[in-house]
Design an enzyme around this catalytic site. Structure first.
Site, short mmCIF file in Angstrom:
data_model
loop_
_atom_site.label_atom_id
_atom_site.label_comp_id
_atom_site.label_asym_id
_atom_site.label_seq_id
_atom_site.Cartn_x
_atom_site.Cartn_y
_atom_site.Cartn_z
N GLN A 195 0.83 -1.21 0.00
CA GLN A 195 0.00 0.00 0.00
C GLN A 195 0.87 1.26 0.00
OE1 GLN A 195 -2.73 -1.85 3.34
NE2 GLN A 195 -3.56 0.16 2.86
N PHE A 226 -6.50 -3.99 3.11
CA PHE A 226 -7.27 -3.65 4.32
C PHE A 226 -6.40 -3.11 5.45
CE2 PHE A 226 -9.32 -7.25 2.09
CZ PHE A 226 -10.40 -6.56 1.57
N GLU A 230 0.02 -1.84 4.65
CA GLU A 230 0.46 -0.44 4.80
C GLU A 230 1.93 -0.40 5.20
OE1 GLU A 230 -2.26 2.19 6.86
OE2 GLU A 230 -0.74 3.73 7.11
N ARG A 308 -5.91 7.57 16.53
CA ARG A 308 -7.25 7.51 15.93
C ARG A 308 -8.28 6.97 16.92
NH1 ARG A 308 -9.65 8.52 11.05
NH2 ARG A 308 -7.69 9.08 10.06
N ARG A 340 -8.48 -1.57 8.57
CA ARG A 340 -9.70 -0.79 8.28
C ARG A 340 -10.34 -0.18 9.53
NH1 ARG A 340 -13.47 -3.30 3.64
NH2 ARG A 340 -14.11 -1.36 2.65
N ALA A 509 -6.05 5.46 5.27
CA ALA A 509 -6.86 6.50 5.90
C ALA A 509 -8.05 6.89 5.02
CB ALA A 509 -6.01 7.73 6.24
N GLU A 719 -13.17 3.22 5.00
CA GLU A 719 -13.20 2.68 6.36
C GLU A 719 -14.47 2.96 7.17
OE1 GLU A 719 -9.36 4.78 6.87
OE2 GLU A 719 -8.86 3.06 8.14
N1 MTE Z 1 -11.54 -2.39 -0.43
C1 MTE Z 1 -11.01 -3.47 -1.04
N2 MTE Z 1 -11.70 -4.09 -2.01
N3 MTE Z 1 -9.78 -3.94 -0.67
C2 MTE Z 1 -9.05 -3.35 0.33
O1 MTE Z 1 -7.93 -3.80 0.64
N4 MTE Z 1 -8.94 -1.55 2.02
C3 MTE Z 1 -9.71 -0.62 2.86
C4 MTE Z 1 -10.66 0.20 1.99
N5 MTE Z 1 -11.41 -0.65 1.11
C5 MTE Z 1 -9.60 -2.21 0.99
C6 MTE Z 1 -10.86 -1.75 0.54
C7 MTE Z 1 -8.89 0.31 3.63
S1 MTE Z 1 -8.23 -0.21 5.11
C8 MTE Z 1 -8.66 1.59 3.22
S2 MTE Z 1 -7.77 2.67 4.16
C9 MTE Z 1 -9.17 2.08 1.93
O2 MTE Z 1 -9.88 1.09 1.20
C10 MTE Z 1 -8.00 2.57 1.08
O3 MTE Z 1 -8.39 2.99 -0.18
P1 MTE Z 1 -9.02 4.44 -0.47
O4 MTE Z 1 -8.26 5.41 0.35
O5 MTE Z 1 -8.82 4.60 -1.92
O6 MTE Z 1 -10.45 4.35 -0.06
N1 HPA Z 2 -4.72 6.01 8.80
C1 HPA Z 2 -3.90 5.15 8.19
N2 HPA Z 2 -2.59 5.24 8.24
C2 HPA Z 2 -2.05 6.24 8.94
C3 HPA Z 2 -2.84 7.17 9.59
C4 HPA Z 2 -4.24 7.06 9.52
O1 HPA Z 2 -5.00 7.87 10.08
N3 HPA Z 2 -2.04 8.06 10.20
C5 HPA Z 2 -0.79 7.67 9.92
N4 HPA Z 2 -0.78 6.57 9.16
MO1 MOS Z 3 -6.54 1.51 5.82
S1 MOS Z 3 -6.40 0.61 7.69
O1 MOS Z 3 -6.00 3.06 6.49
O2 MOS Z 3 -5.13 0.85 5.10
#
Ligand code: MTE
Ligand code: HPA
Ligand code: MOS
Length: 767
Positions: A195, A226, A230, A308, A340, A509, A719
């Site tokens: 990620q 998810f 990260e 958080r 998440r 995030a 999330e």
């Molecule tokens: N959706 C799918 N299909 N797969 C994933 O791994 N990760 C989640 C969410 N939705 C995830 C998902 C998490 S933890 C986050 S932080 C966000 O997607 C990250 O993507 P975005 O910032 O583009 O929403």
């Molecule tokens: N979400 C996910 N990753 C992060 C954050 C957060 O709020 N802050 C620092 N790393």
């Molecule tokens: Mo989502 S837990 O911030 O990768």
């Protein structure tokens, strides 16, 4: 803009044509990388012998920490994670040695020939054990407003409780994987399921003792992350790179499912103590909460996760006097990590428990107590960390969902049902979410993009975000399509690479679309500016009328002049014209979220760009003899601003809710007192299946709720909807409490497995 574009890879996902890293065709001489890990949770590595392993035919390298050219350090933020163990072993699954061999069998054979001398030490597994031994990772952090102690002392009623929530395995379908390919001049190209390509690049460079300009990390798509990729994708990428550098061959490491589950961190288990003071109407007057997280062996993201949890400790409620304390505890488990919600769910769990207890104590409906305590619009609208809540949609969502779900009527039907039914009980619950959007580390809120237009009118988009299934690439193509008026299929969003977009933040995030979308738009704004400036002059000369730059419109693959239908060129003709006139058709975009600040010392500031709101109503039916339950109905009303893609957003809401359901109900990780994970495979670790979804499942998006100052006035979605699963958890608890006619509050924590439900009911019966 059409809001129903399908995911750019959906047909490839379902036909198996989407290429994941494991699908890559590798050079014939590529090697398999293998990690030899510790089988004990705590100890000292006193000595080892790798000679026989090295002499195994088909083995090309066996590495220990002494073979790392750069630093033996892969901690993403704190430097407290060795890449390969030097002396101290801190968890089962920690990497000791690396092997590169012609295939996995050969690597395993070599591994079996390694001898080690290890002195075993007593492991610490649980939060309670770590607390007893004082194994704090960092001193507790306090966030507060008002004078909580005296407010508690003056409260008409006070309830006190200790609650827990468990770990959660990410269960991405694609396990951690990387392919490292050595290039000329000791450079390295790495395909990593990460990620956070920039951080992966940085750590590889440090391990290999080369510059970041010598390492390219490329990522086209992840098979889910998810939060689990990260930081924790870094290790596999570093190990593969070390082996590739040592052998000068391409090396792939892909973790076997059970190994992945044992070696990588999870959602942090929490042990939370709280005291809540309230009036006889149920208005909360004071709240004191203390979060204790099981961090595992190292820091990883624990500090940000606890931050958080603190900023979500009040969820959707205004609490005048509040004291929030959080501590991360060190144990001999893999380092727990982003998942998440990032501590938000654990923080919200406690305040929702407090509300449920207040309702039970006062003999009132919990939804009524929730409503009474919601943040308001004109007063009582500032968070404990000093951020003003603007564009609060709680009241609107409440008014709509109570009506569309017929909440009040169904609640009395549930109570009536329970009066006459002994072994089957029902429960219903309405829960809200307010979730802060932005990385809670302000500097991370930045993104870059690069948009290239070719002279056939097609467009390639680079940005810093990672596609993990959530549809980020689709949304980025939609933004470009709408901005330039170019059809979706003439746009390609290509693999994310640290060479094209440098110094990025993790896609996390929930802010991937917010940040990268704005960076992409910044690039298309520049391109549109160049094109329209040129065309204004061009058409002024051609038509002998003054044409202003503002009159140039980009629509339907054409570039038009407003109200002058005869002055029109196709997009392709337009860009050719610019090319002939030597005007740059490529632009870099950048974005950083405005007005974010946070003072760590006072724990005050404005950490979030805005808040997402939503509510869920779930009704369950519980078999009190077995603990088995079904979800009869779930209604969710969720705020996505003006959605960029309604289908993707509904998919995210449904997915997050179901993932939350798993955490709340069936997903339980068990460790024995030696730190051994007892259920590290899908047959013993139960994630939700298709039969666990609500029988009636209605997800709606809040309409007419444009979000100011974001890409296309949309909101982040990834999330926040995880929190809607609490509606099921508290509906189950309501059904359990019905066994004793709500006279006693049940002892039931997260996860509420069938076993735990039956135990809670047995306990109730004995009261
Ligand atoms: N959706 C799918 N299909 N797969 C994933 O791994 N990760 C989640 C969410 N939705 C995830 C998902 C998490 S933890 C986050 S932080 C966000 O997607 C990250 O993507 P975005 O910032 O583009 O929403
Ligand atoms: N979400 C996910 N990753 C992060 C954050 C957060 O709020 N802050 C620092 N790393
Ligand atoms: Mo989502 S837990 O911030 O990768």
């Amino acid at each position: 803009m059409t809001k129903k574009v399908v995911h750019e890879s959906s047909s490839m996902h379902v036909t198996g044509k989407a290429q994941y890293i494991d699908d890559m065709l590798l050079p014939e001489n590529a090697l398999t990388g293998y990690v030899v890990t510790s089988q004990i949770a705590h100890g000292r590595l006193m000595g080892f012998n790798l000679d026989e392993a090295k002499n195994t035919p088909g083995v090309h390298a066996v590495l220990c920490y002494r073979d790392i050219p750069g630093t033996n350090q892969m901690g993403a933020i704190a430097h407290d994670e060795t890449t390969l163990v030097e002396h101290t072993i801190q968890f089962i699954g920690q990497a000791l040695f690396l092997i590169a061999a012609v295939d996995e069998e050969t690597a395993k054979l070599a591994a079996s020939k390694i001898t080690t001398e290890i002195e075993e030490l007593e492991p610490v597994v649980t939060i309670e054990q770590a607390m007893e031994k004082g194994l704090q990772l960092n001193p507790p952090v306090v966030m507060q407003r008002g004078d909580c102690e005296s407010a508690l002392a003056q409260s008409q009623q006070v309830i006190e409780a200790t609650i827990t929530s468990g770990a959660q395995e990410h269960w991405y379908l694609e396990t951690q994987v990387a392919v490292a390919q050595p290039l000329e001049l000791n450079d390295m190209k790495v395909y990593s399921s990460t990620q956070h390509p920039t951080e992966t690049q940085a750590l590889i460079a440090e391990a290999l003792y080369i510059g970041r300009h010598q390492v390219e990390v490329e990522t086209r798509r992840l098979g889910g992350a998810f939060g689990g990729k990260e930081t924790q994708a870094n290790m596999v990428a570093i190990w593969a790179s070390l082996l590739a550098q040592a052998t000068q061959r391409t090396v792939k490491i892909r973790l076997f499912r059970d190994d992945d589950q044992q070696m990588t961190g999870k959602r942090h288990p929490f042990l939370t103590k709280f005291k809540v003071g309230f009036t006889k109407e149920g208005k909360i007057t004071a709240y004191r909460v203390s979060f204790n997280a099981n961090a595992g062996y190292s820091t990883d993201l624990s500090m940000a996760i606890l931050a958080r949890a603190r900023t979500h400790a009040e969820n959707a409620y205004f609490i005048p006097d509040i004291y929030i304390e959080s501590t991360a505890w060190r144990t001999n488990l893999p380092s727990n990590t982003a998942f998440r919600g990032f501590g938000g769910p654990q923080g919200i769990h406690a305040i929702e428990e407090a509300i449920e207890r207040i309702a039970q104590f006062l003999g009132k409906d919990a939804a009524e107590i929730r409503y009474l305590n919601f943040y308001q619009k004109e007063i009582n609208n500032t968070t404990p960390y000093g951020e003003l809540i603007e564009n609060n949609h709680l009241e609107t969502i409440w008014n709509k969902i109570t009506k569309t779900s017929d909440y009040t009527k169904r609640k009395s039907q549930v109570d009536a049902f329970n009066q006459t039914s002994q072994f089957v009980k029902r429960g219903i619950s309405l829960t809200p979410v307010k979730f802060g959007i932005s990385f809670n580390t302000p500097f991370l809120n930045q993104a870059g993009a690069l948009v290239n237009i070719y002279t056939d009118g097609s467009v390639v988009v680079h940005h810093g975000g990672i596609e993990m299934g959530q549809g980020l690439y689709t949304k980025m193509a939609q933004v470009v399509s709408e901005e330039l008026g170019v059809p979706f299929d003439k746009i390609r969003v290509v693999a994310t690479s640290t060479q094209n977009i440098p110094n990025t933040s993790a896609t996390a995030a929930s802010s991937g679309t917010d940040l990268n979308g704005m960076a992409v738009k910044n690039a298309t704004d520049q391109l549109k500016d160049r094109i329209s400036k040129f065309l204004a002059t061009y058409w002024t000369n051609e038509s002998k009328h003054t044409i202003n730059q503002e009159d140039i419109l980009f629509e339907n693959n054409d570039v038009l002049v407003a109200n002058q239908p005869e002055l029109q060129l196709s997009f392709t003709e337009t860009v050719n014209l610019l090319y002939q006139n030597r005007i740059n058709l490529s632009a870099r975009g950048f974005y950083s979220t405005p007005n974010l600040y946070f003072d760590k010392a006072t724990q005050q500031g404005r950490p979030f760009h805005y808040f997402v709101f939503g509510m869920a109503v779930s009704e369950v039916e519980l078999d009190v003899l077995t603990g088995k339950h079904r979800i009869l109905q779930t209604d969710i009303l969720h705020d996505t601003g003006l959605s960029i893609n309604e289908n993707l957003d509904i998919g995210q809401i449904e997915g997050a809710f179901i993932q939350g359901l798993g955490w709340c109900t069936t997903e339980e990780i068990k460790w024995d007192n030696k730190g051994r994970m007892l259920n590290h495979s899908p047959d013993t670790y139960k994630i939700p299946g298709i039969r666990d979804i609500p029988e009636i499942f209605r997800v709606s998006l809040l309409d007419n709720a444009p979000n100011p100052n974001t890409i296309k006035q949309s909101k982040a979605v990834g999330e926040p909807p995880f929190i809607h699963a609490f509606s099921v958890f508290f509906a189950i608890k309501y059904a359990v409490a019905a066994v004793k006619n709500h006279k006693v509050y049940p002892e039931l924590n997260i996860p509420a497995t069938h076993e735990k439900i039956v135990m809670a009911i047995e306990k109730l019966k004995q009261e």
